[in-house]
Motif scaffolding. Structure first.
Motif, PDB file in Angstrom:
ATOM      1  N   LEU A 169      11.640  -5.081  -9.481  1.00  0.00           N
ATOM      2  CA  LEU A 169      10.798  -4.126  -8.756  1.00  0.00           C
ATOM      3  C   LEU A 169      11.507  -2.816  -8.439  1.00  0.00           C
ATOM      4  O   LEU A 169      10.856  -1.839  -8.055  1.00  0.00           O
ATOM      5  CB  LEU A 169      10.307  -4.758  -7.448  1.00  0.00           C
ATOM      6  CG  LEU A 169       9.295  -5.902  -7.578  1.00  0.00           C
ATOM      7  CD1 LEU A 169       8.956  -6.457  -6.205  1.00  0.00           C
ATOM      8  CD2 LEU A 169       8.040  -5.440  -8.294  1.00  0.00           C
TER       9      LEU A 169
ATOM     10  N   VAL B 156      13.359  -6.140  -3.933  1.00  0.00           N
ATOM     11  CA  VAL B 156      12.510  -5.479  -2.928  1.00  0.00           C
ATOM     12  C   VAL B 156      13.352  -4.526  -2.075  1.00  0.00           C
ATOM     13  O   VAL B 156      12.878  -3.474  -1.634  1.00  0.00           O
ATOM     14  CB  VAL B 156      11.802  -6.530  -2.042  1.00  0.00           C
ATOM     15  CG1 VAL B 156      11.122  -5.871  -0.854  1.00  0.00           C
ATOM     16  CG2 VAL B 156      10.770  -7.297  -2.855  1.00  0.00           C
TER      17      VAL B 156
ATOM     18  N   LEU C 291       5.685  -2.728   4.351  1.00  0.00           N
ATOM     19  CA  LEU C 291       5.802  -3.983   3.615  1.00  0.00           C
ATOM     20  C   LEU C 291       5.089  -5.076   4.404  1.00  0.00           C
ATOM     21  O   LEU C 291       5.444  -5.353   5.548  1.00  0.00           O
ATOM     22  CB  LEU C 291       7.275  -4.349   3.413  1.00  0.00           C
ATOM     23  CG  LEU C 291       7.551  -5.714   2.761  1.00  0.00           C
ATOM     24  CD1 LEU C 291       6.940  -5.781   1.370  1.00  0.00           C
ATOM     25  CD2 LEU C 291       9.054  -5.988   2.707  1.00  0.00           C
TER      26      LEU C 291
ATOM     27  N   LEU D  85       0.619  -0.707  -3.915  1.00  0.00           N
ATOM     28  CA  LEU D  85       0.350  -1.951  -4.635  1.00  0.00           C
ATOM     29  C   LEU D  85      -0.198  -2.959  -3.634  1.00  0.00           C
ATOM     30  O   LEU D  85       0.509  -3.408  -2.736  1.00  0.00           O
ATOM     31  CB  LEU D  85       1.616  -2.484  -5.291  1.00  0.00           C
ATOM     32  CG  LEU D  85       1.505  -3.856  -5.987  1.00  0.00           C
ATOM     33  CD1 LEU D  85       0.376  -3.854  -7.008  1.00  0.00           C
ATOM     34  CD2 LEU D  85       2.828  -4.231  -6.645  1.00  0.00           C
ATOM     35  N   ASP D  86      -1.476  -3.292  -3.778  1.00  0.00           N
ATOM     36  CA  ASP D  86      -2.160  -4.206  -2.863  1.00  0.00           C
ATOM     37  C   ASP D  86      -2.577  -5.450  -3.639  1.00  0.00           C
ATOM     38  O   ASP D  86      -3.499  -5.403  -4.447  1.00  0.00           O
ATOM     39  CB  ASP D  86      -3.385  -3.510  -2.257  1.00  0.00           C
ATOM     40  CG  ASP D  86      -4.113  -4.390  -1.244  1.00  0.00           C
ATOM     41  OD1 ASP D  86      -3.673  -5.538  -1.016  1.00  0.00           O
ATOM     42  OD2 ASP D  86      -5.129  -3.933  -0.691  1.00  0.00           O
TER      43      ASP D  86
ATOM     44  N   LEU E 257       3.556  -1.827  -0.054  1.00  0.00           N
ATOM     45  CA  LEU E 257       3.488  -3.071  -0.806  1.00  0.00           C
ATOM     46  C   LEU E 257       2.879  -4.138   0.089  1.00  0.00           C
ATOM     47  O   LEU E 257       3.420  -4.461   1.146  1.00  0.00           O
ATOM     48  CB  LEU E 257       4.881  -3.505  -1.262  1.00  0.00           C
ATOM     49  CG  LEU E 257       4.981  -4.878  -1.952  1.00  0.00           C
ATOM     50  CD1 LEU E 257       4.108  -4.922  -3.203  1.00  0.00           C
ATOM     51  CD2 LEU E 257       6.430  -5.207  -2.295  1.00  0.00           C
TER      52      LEU E 257
ATOM     53  N   LEU F  53       7.125   3.729  -4.852  1.00  0.00           N
ATOM     54  CA  LEU F  53       6.252   2.814  -4.107  1.00  0.00           C
ATOM     55  C   LEU F  53       6.457   2.967  -2.604  1.00  0.00           C
ATOM     56  O   LEU F  53       7.569   2.853  -2.103  1.00  0.00           O
ATOM     57  CB  LEU F  53       6.534   1.366  -4.516  1.00  0.00           C
ATOM     58  CG  LEU F  53       5.504   0.340  -4.040  1.00  0.00           C
ATOM     59  CD1 LEU F  53       4.155   0.585  -4.708  1.00  0.00           C
ATOM     60  CD2 LEU F  53       5.972  -1.081  -4.304  1.00  0.00           C
TER      61      LEU F  53
ATOM     62  N   LEU G 175       9.887   2.817   0.033  1.00  0.00           N
ATOM     63  CA  LEU G 175       8.972   1.912   0.730  1.00  0.00           C
ATOM     64  C   LEU G 175       8.882   2.238   2.222  1.00  0.00           C
ATOM     65  O   LEU G 175       9.888   2.339   2.911  1.00  0.00           O
ATOM     66  CB  LEU G 175       9.427   0.468   0.548  1.00  0.00           C
ATOM     67  CG  LEU G 175       8.364  -0.612   0.783  1.00  0.00           C
ATOM     68  CD1 LEU G 175       7.230  -0.479  -0.240  1.00  0.00           C
ATOM     69  CD2 LEU G 175       8.969  -2.006   0.699  1.00  0.00           C
TER      70      LEU G 175
END
Length: 344
Positions: free
Chosen positions: A185, A210, A219, A171-172, A194, A191, A216
């Motif tokens: 989220l 988050v 980040l 996700l940009d 991010l 994901l 993840l």
């Protein structure tokens, strides 16, 4: 302009399956019309129904005919980047096999709501446009989406349905005007990257959720207005890269950040533990999960849990709750689909 004088580059590739089929069957084709200074599209010289990849990027196109898009029924890759497009045809919703859509580098202010019908879509690139919002329901239907790139736009918010893109890996949303991120989220269980950097004076906080993005790896929240990172970031076991420069951070302090990611995570984890012990307020759900081993693997006996008044003999870890098989019970299509939500 005499388009018949233009050279149409057609790259024909036949899959192994189709090589074994009778020759009379039409083969899927890749059509490349990129970089030809086109201001409108020429009449097609092939049956649009057999095109699987269409590249019309790097031209001067201001529009794409609705009728043309509607006939690209086998299209898998559609590349229209670097044109002068003000809108994408509503008939984009007819492309049920579309997996990659690149509309970056245009003049788009919005994406058509019909894009939610492209349920095979895996990659959407809408960078470098003038988008002020995304379709509200984009996350309810595009459940195969793995990459969403909307950097360098004018987005104020991401729709709350974004948090239901459970297959999303990237996700940009950097270089926008984001005021906040969706609260839940934690549903983005796959994901890995991010990036919400360079929203400058607008983005001042990150949601606590988050810290529940279990997959993840990277980040980037650099160059925002964030003063405090959520303590939950200390729970991100797979996190390998954290970029926070350009923020007026108070917590963690600069001397902690300078010691690297491992120290930052340890600081936030200890802060979360300390806050849990000292807080006179009613324990939050995140505190309960941490206390009972969801995050830190703490060992709490059944007697202690019962003494606290929590009936959790069927307790599941966060990993278990977020597994694809278990989350099927709470899928957005099942609970939050527009068909259910907006019935008269």
């Amino acid at each position: 302009m005499m388009y018949e004088q233009k050279e149409m580059r057609v790259d024909v590739r036949r899959s192994p399956e189709r090589r074994r089929r009778p020759m009379e069957e039409e083969r899927l084709e890749s059509v490349d019309l990129s970089g030809m200074c086109l201001e409108s599209l020429p009449s097609p010289c092939v049956n649009l129904g057999i095109i699987c990849k269409l590249d019309i990027s790097n031209n001067n196109l201001q529009s794409i005919p609705e009728s043309l898009t509607a006939r690209l029924l086998n299209l898998v890759v559609f590349d229209v980047h670097s044109n002068q497009l003000n809108c994408i045809p509503n008939s984009i919703g007819c492309l049920s096999k579309l997996k990659v859509l690149n509309v970056s580098g245009n003049l788009l202010r919005a994406l058509p709501i019909t894009i939610e019908n492209c349920r095979s879509l895996e990659e959407l690139n809408a960078n470098f446009n003038q988008l002020t919002k995304l379709p509200d329901t984009i996350g309810f239907e595009l459940l195969n989406l793995q990459q969403l790139s909307v950097n360098s736009n004018k987005l104020l918010f991401l729709p709350s349905s974004t948090s239901h893109l459970t297959n999303l890996r990237v996700l940009d949303a950097r270089l926008n005007s984001l005021r906040s991120l969706p609260e839940d989220l934690e549903n983005l269980i796959n994901l890995e990257i991010l990036n919400v950097s360079q929203n400058f004076q607008y983005l001042a906080t990150l949601p606590y959720s988050v810290g529940l993005l279990m997959s993840l790896v990277e980040l980037d929240v650099s160059y925002n207005k964030i003063t405090s990172l959520p303590d939950s970031l200390g729970c991100l076991k797979k996190l390998q890269k954290l970029s926070v420069e350009g923020n007026p951070l108070v917590s963690p302090p600069v001397e902690v950040i300078e010691q690297g990611l491992h120290v930052v995570k340890e600081y936030l984890s200890q802060k979360m533990n300390g806050a849990h012990k000292k807080s006179p307020k009613k324990k939050s759900w995140i505190g309960k999960l941490k206390r009972y081993g969801t995050f830190n693997g703490g060992n709490v006996t059944r007697e202690e849990r019962e003494k606290e008044g929590y009936d959790i003999h069927n307790y599941r870890s966060i990993d278990g709750l977020a597994s694809p098989s278990y989350m099927g019970m709470f899928s957005p299509r099942r609970l939050f689909s527009p068909k259910t939500y907006f019935t008269k």
